[in-house]
Design an enzyme around this catalytic site. Structure first.
Site, mmCIF file in Angstrom:
data_model
loop_
_atom_site.group_PDB
_atom_site.id
_atom_site.type_symbol
_atom_site.label_atom_id
_atom_site.label_comp_id
_atom_site.label_asym_id
_atom_site.label_seq_id
_atom_site.Cartn_x
_atom_site.Cartn_y
_atom_site.Cartn_z
ATOM 1 N N GLU A 78 9.939 47.518 81.893
ATOM 2 C CA GLU A 78 10.469 46.414 81.111
ATOM 3 C C GLU A 78 11.954 46.668 80.840
ATOM 4 O O GLU A 78 12.298 47.790 80.476
ATOM 5 C CB GLU A 78 9.746 46.264 79.768
ATOM 6 C CG GLU A 78 10.211 45.022 79.028
ATOM 7 C CD GLU A 78 9.477 44.790 77.694
ATOM 8 O OE1 GLU A 78 8.675 45.644 77.286
ATOM 9 O OE2 GLU A 78 9.730 43.761 77.079
ATOM 10 N N ALA B 118 8.858 53.044 72.582
ATOM 11 C CA ALA B 118 7.642 53.186 73.371
ATOM 12 C C ALA B 118 7.449 51.935 74.207
ATOM 13 O O ALA B 118 8.154 50.948 74.022
ATOM 14 C CB ALA B 118 6.432 53.391 72.469
ATOM 15 N N GLU C 140 4.417 49.351 76.252
ATOM 16 C CA GLU C 140 3.008 48.936 76.231
ATOM 17 C C GLU C 140 2.371 48.755 77.606
ATOM 18 O O GLU C 140 1.452 47.946 77.749
ATOM 19 C CB GLU C 140 2.910 47.622 75.451
ATOM 20 C CG GLU C 140 3.514 46.383 76.165
ATOM 21 C CD GLU C 140 4.942 46.046 75.764
ATOM 22 O OE1 GLU C 140 5.678 46.950 75.326
ATOM 23 O OE2 GLU C 140 5.337 44.867 75.913
ATOM 24 N N ASN C 141 2.793 49.490 78.634
ATOM 25 C CA ASN C 141 2.217 49.352 79.969
ATOM 26 C C ASN C 141 0.690 49.287 79.898
ATOM 27 O O ASN C 141 0.066 50.017 79.148
ATOM 28 C CB ASN C 141 2.606 50.547 80.837
ATOM 29 C CG ASN C 141 4.044 50.954 80.646
ATOM 30 O OD1 ASN C 141 4.939 50.173 80.926
ATOM 31 N ND2 ASN C 141 4.275 52.147 80.114
ATOM 32 N N HIS D 213 1.657 49.227 67.321
ATOM 33 C CA HIS D 213 2.461 48.181 67.962
ATOM 34 C C HIS D 213 2.155 48.107 69.467
ATOM 35 O O HIS D 213 1.841 47.043 69.995
ATOM 36 C CB HIS D 213 3.949 48.466 67.730
ATOM 37 C CG HIS D 213 4.874 47.484 68.369
ATOM 38 N ND1 HIS D 213 5.408 46.412 67.686
ATOM 39 C CD2 HIS D 213 5.359 47.392 69.629
ATOM 40 C CE1 HIS D 213 6.166 45.705 68.502
ATOM 41 N NE2 HIS D 213 6.173 46.290 69.692
ATOM 42 N N GLU D 214 2.253 49.242 70.140
ATOM 43 C CA GLU D 214 2.042 49.227 71.587
ATOM 44 C C GLU D 214 0.601 48.860 71.904
ATOM 45 O O GLU D 214 0.331 48.111 72.844
ATOM 46 C CB GLU D 214 2.404 50.578 72.218
ATOM 47 C CG GLU D 214 3.814 51.087 71.892
ATOM 48 C CD GLU D 214 4.924 50.082 72.084
ATOM 49 O OE1 GLU D 214 4.802 49.204 72.952
ATOM 50 O OE2 GLU D 214 5.933 50.171 71.348
ATOM 51 N N HIS E 44 -0.002 45.154 71.634
ATOM 52 C CA HIS E 44 0.548 44.402 72.768
ATOM 53 C C HIS E 44 -0.523 44.130 73.823
ATOM 54 O O HIS E 44 -0.370 43.223 74.638
ATOM 55 C CB HIS E 44 1.677 45.194 73.439
ATOM 56 C CG HIS E 44 3.059 44.893 72.924
ATOM 57 N ND1 HIS E 44 3.525 43.620 72.721
ATOM 58 C CD2 HIS E 44 4.094 45.721 72.611
ATOM 59 C CE1 HIS E 44 4.794 43.671 72.296
ATOM 60 N NE2 HIS E 44 5.159 44.942 72.214
HETATM 61 N N1 TRP Z 1 8.345 46.437 74.932
HETATM 62 C C1 TRP Z 1 8.703 47.636 74.225
HETATM 63 C C2 TRP Z 1 8.177 47.465 72.813
HETATM 64 O O1 TRP Z 1 8.724 46.807 71.994
HETATM 65 C C3 TRP Z 1 10.141 47.945 74.153
HETATM 66 C C4 TRP Z 1 10.950 48.054 75.378
HETATM 67 C C5 TRP Z 1 11.616 47.081 76.007
HETATM 68 C C6 TRP Z 1 11.388 49.242 76.001
HETATM 69 N N2 TRP Z 1 12.411 47.575 76.999
HETATM 70 C C7 TRP Z 1 12.285 48.899 76.999
HETATM 71 C C8 TRP Z 1 11.085 50.558 75.794
HETATM 72 C C9 TRP Z 1 12.949 49.870 77.770
HETATM 73 C C10 TRP Z 1 11.729 51.512 76.571
HETATM 74 C C11 TRP Z 1 12.650 51.177 77.541
HETATM 75 O O2 TRP Z 1 7.146 47.894 72.484
HETATM 76 ZN ZN ZN Z 2 6.933 45.591 71.394
#
Ligand code: TRP
Ligand code: ZN
Length: 873
Positions: free
Chosen positions: A127, A268, A270-271, A303-304, A307
């Site tokens: 992401e 972190a 959320e894969n 949080h993760e 998701h």
């Molecule tokens: N989606 C992640 C969260 O909020 C955050 C995230 C977005 C992220 N881009 C990233 C984490 C790049 C690490 C590196 O939970």
């Molecule tokens: Zn998030």
């Protein structure tokens, strides 16, 4: 101004992809310098796209080895490839299969996006647009595929091989290598892809879902640190159980893995089925982590995990919809933490962080709507506005429609959008459907940047026993006066001399909430037996700035008698803020007396709450209250003087608290909220004692440092000592560094405390620390601890009049920009409030921003922040 400002991507230009990818088969042979990625993509034309359009796959610094269409190598003229893209000029008008082989050097990947190595562990971050650094792809969230991943690696180097979904096979692969095949049955966008390979230890346990599915949950960490992963694993289990009871959302795979890595750009990720974490938000032991760390681990694990539904099962159509997953998931993790801990205490913590980070962002050149309409670099939009104001919008929605309708709307949203890439409109439509309400006016919260101001005045007519409350909303900074009003839920009540006024009635207030949906309104309360003090915006019912002229005495009545804990706390904050901006010894003394009465009566009943009442508004918050001409030195002096006054006036009371809250001899540490609350009040008491009497404070903090049995108390004592110049401080800092020489995450705390010392010598100290063996610019946690804490947490020294503070951060940005542009750009946002500084400091800031802007080959990330910071925002 630089000539090439980065081009903008616009929401209004969204079009569906011309092609879709249904299945992705990856065969990845991990190697430190030459990892082979063999990708087989099952593509087809998108019926919603343009027939016969060229296929343009995204790439970023890729090295193409081969490409084949339906099993045959592509002719040279049939495609065009570069590191940043692969195009098929005339792709088939039917389903087809592309096989693409690329090669990557994960060891050389310093941007920490795509496939990289962290302390020898292979990991990925995709992401927002990192998957295109692994293979050519339609790297956009509305292209969702089912992934099967075969991982192969040297068995000694990577005994652990993890992917998304469930493990379907594993075994030897010859020549000291082995493989694992992971299959994820849930279609997902590429940004949720992940793999991990390395030498890792784990803790694991089983969870049975409400549907009866048995899930193996594991947390992987550096070998030897397994015991520090227990708390994170426990938080995983509590998160899974909570999402079932609070939202009816069960987990949907047979395994759920969390992996901690030490080099990570954010908190972190959320894969799907394989959350990857900054180890700072996983590892905890009483000796190395503070109460705050435990709370952050719990919140980020939740949080993760949350998701998995809000983000993964229902994902975003495009990155403009980022708040759809982030704002909603922050709201969900806030509710989880509130249920795990004290709800009012947690709410106050949320609002403090919103005011510290989001309000200034919303008031400066980097302001943007919760749903932005254009961006040059999406990684710069993972902001407090998208996350935290986004969560506030969800919270207001719940306040407006009530908790039952809110839950029904959430169920509807998940049911209608499961497996889809959705929009903010889809989210609101679910609530409109279940309530029958028109939410178009409410939706303006997503579109309009800036923090609204709510001005309130109350008039009391004693003879008629009637009160009129006049409310006006304005949104400063918007062009034109006739911008349509926002829908602002104002939770409120009236407070009499001895407590809430029971008899007062107002037909416009339902369940304690008045909904202001006009620019201006007057509401009338009848049967108001005595002159009341209004308690407005209870529980911080909307993310606005409240203007309500009350006397200190009226505010102290709220502190003593309001039924709403948030507004009790707010009342004390308001008095303190005025005393910082406009010092007055007599009023400070009256404030001290009121605080003393409050503490004597209630502090031991709710120590966590009392600690928050004692924590004065930060220097940043005081600056944020001023429209212009901010002088950080003046704010620092005024705040320090107020703290010194309170420390002296409250000394006997603080001493009593300190004694009463001392842990029993031999007591073992527990991170639970009640124990943490007692520690926070005891440490706040010592800190205030030290503000009043530094000599005594230093001695007592030194003692506490030596006798501490946990990191919370030890670090609090060190932070208190750090504000008192002298030999004792230097000895304590040196002792701490020696004790934790092998603990990078603890040394980060040590870097951070020193970076925030509000003295001119801090710059020199930072120079020395940059040369410390534990410091490196290649690890984002180290950079944030030292440079970030200085830029964001040391207002007087960062904004030094001579520009040397700005300059230091600029040098770090320049050093970092080409190797890790995301972290560099994040540091640059510290300059976001420069326009509100007094003239000489503002001029230095501009000079230095222009200096960075002149660096040739600056990243898009940094160029975007600079363009907006220097633009006419
Ligand atoms: N989606 C992640 C969260 O909020 C955050 C995230 C977005 C992220 N881009 C990233 C984490 C790049 C690490 C590196 O939970
Ligand atoms: Zn998030």
């Amino acid at each position: 101004m630089r000539t090439e400002t980065p081009p903008l991507i616009r929401l209004e230009e969204y079009r569906p992809s011309d092609y879709l990818i249904d299945r992705v088969d990856l065969d990845i042979r991990l190697d430190p310098h030459a990892t082979r990625i063999d990708a087989t993509l099952a593509l087809r034309p998108n019926p919603a796209g343009e027939a016969g359009a060229p296929l343009n796959l995204d790439g970023d610094e890729l090295r193409l080895v081969s490409v084949a269409l339906d099993g045959a190598p592509l002719a040279a003229g049939a495609y065009a490839a570069s590191p940043s893209g692969l195009s098929l000029i005339d792709p088939p008008r039917r389903p087809f299969v592309l096989r693409i082989v690329t090669e990557a050097d994960p060891t050389a990947n310093t941007k920490l996006m795509g496939l990289y190595r962290s302390s020898g562990v292979y990991c990925t971050q995709c992401e927002a647009d990192g998957f295109r650094r692994i293979t050519y792809f339609l790297d956009r969230p509305d292209v969702m595929a089912v992934y099967t991943t075969r991982l192969e690696a040297d068995r000694d180097e990577s005994p652990v091989l993890l992917g998304n979904g469930n493990l379907v096979d594993s075994g030897p692969a010859g020549a000291g290598r082995h493989f694992a095949i992971w299959h994820d049955p849930h279609p997902k966008p590429a940004y949720l892809f992940a793999l991990v390979g390395g030498r890792l230890g784990k803790v694991e346990t089983r969870f049975t879902t409400m549907e009866g599915r048995g899930v193996t949950c594991a947390v992987y960490v550096e070998p030897g640190k397994e015991s520090r992963a227990d708390y994170a694993l426990d938080a995983v289990i509590r998160s899974m159980a909570w999402d079932e009871t609070a939202f009816g959302r069960p987990y949907d795979l047979d395994v759920f893995n969390v992996v901690a890595v030490s080099d990570f750009n954010m908190g972190a990720m959320e894969n799907k089925g394989l959350n990857i974490f900054n180890d700072k938000y996983v590892l905890a032991s009483p000796e190395t982590a503070t109460d705050g760390d435990y709370a952050a681990i719990e919140a980020i694990i939740a949080h993760e995990y949350f998701h998995n539904w809000s983000g993964n099962r229902v994902t975003c159509r495009d990155w403009f919809q980022l708040c759809l997953k982030e704002g909603l998931t922050v709201f969900r993790d806030q509710e989880f933490s509130a249920d795990m801990r004290s709800r009012p205490v947690h709410r106050i913590a949320e609002v403090r962080s919103l005011r510290a980070r989001q309000f200034p962002e919303d008031a400066g050149p980097l302001r943007h709507p919760v749903r932005p309409r254009a961006y040059a670099e999406i990684n710069n939009f993972y902001t407090a506005t998208v996350y935290d104001k986004g969560a506030e919008i969800v919270r207001m929605l719940r306040t407006l429609i009530g908790p039952e309708a809110f839950r029904a709307g959430m169920d509807r949203y998940f049911a209608d959008n499961d497996g889809r890439a959705a929009t903010v409109e889809d989210f609101l439509a679910a609530f409109a459907t279940v309530t029958g309400r028109d939410l178009t006016a409410f939706a303006r919260w997503y579109e309009r940047p800036g923090t609204p101001r709510l001005t309130a005045t109350l008039a009391y007519d004693r003879a008629a026993a009637r009160c009129r409350l006049h409310l006006v909303q304005t949104l400063p900074g918007e062009a034109g006066q006739d911008a349509p009003p926002l829908v602002i839920p104002v939770a409120l009540g009236l407070v009499g001399a001895a407590g809430p006024l029971a008899g007062a009635t107002c037909p416009d207030v339902r369940d304690g909430v008045y909904v202001l949906d006009r620019a201006e309104a007057e509401i009338v309360f009848e049967s108001v037996a005595e002159e009341p003090v209004p308690s407005l915006l209870r529980d911080f019912s909307a993310p606005v700035r409240l203007d309500l002229a009350l006397t200190d005495a009226q505010r102290m009545r709220l502190l003593a008698h309001d039924s709403d804990p948030f507004n009790r706390w707010q009342a004390a904050q308001d008095v303190a803020l005025r005393l910082i901006l406009d010092p007055d010894p007599d009023r400070a003394e009256a404030f001290a007396q009121a605080l003393g009465r409050f503490l004597d009566a209630e502090a031991l009943g709710d120590p966590a709450f009392a600690a928050l009442v004692l924590a004065l508004p930060s220097e940043g918050e005081a600056a944020d209250a001023l429209p212009r001409d901010v002088d950080p030195d003046a704010i620092h002096q005024a705040r320090s003087a107020l703290r010194a006054h309170l420390g002296r006036a409250l000394r006997p009371c603080l001493e009593r608290l300190d004694a009463a809250l001392a842990p029993a001899a031999g007591a073992t540490y527990s991170p639970d909220a009640a124990s943490a609350g007692r520690r926070s009040l005891r440490n706040a008491a010592l800190d205030l004692i030290a503000a009043g009497d530094p000599e005594l404070g230093a001695a007592r903090a030194g003692e506490r440092l030596d006798n501490a049995t946990n990191m919370t108390d030890r670090l609090a004592a060190l932070a208190t000592l750090a504000l008192i110049p002298g030999e004792r401080r230097e000895a304590a800092l040196a002792g701490f560094a020696a004790r934790y020489a092998d603990e990078p995450l603890v040394l980060d705390k040590w870097f951070a405390i020193q970076a925030q010392i509000p003295e001119p010598g801090t710059l020199e100290r930072i120079t020395t620390l940059q040369g410390h063996p534990a410091f490196t610019m290649t690890n984002p946690n180290r950079v944030r601890a030292l440079i970030g804490s200085f830029a964001f947490g040391n207002p007087t020294q960062f904004a030094r009049r001579d520009g040397a503070g700005f300059s230091r951060v600029a040098d770090a940005v320049a050093l970092l920009d080409s190797s890790n542009p995301q972290v560099a750009a994040r540091l640059l946002t510290a300059f976001g409030s420069w326009r509100r500084l007094e003239k000489s400091r503002a001029a230095k800031a501009v000079e230095i921003l222009n200096r960075i802007n002149a660096i040739p080959g600056l990243s898009r990330d940094s160029a975007d922040i600079l363009a907006r910071s220097l633009g006419d925002g």
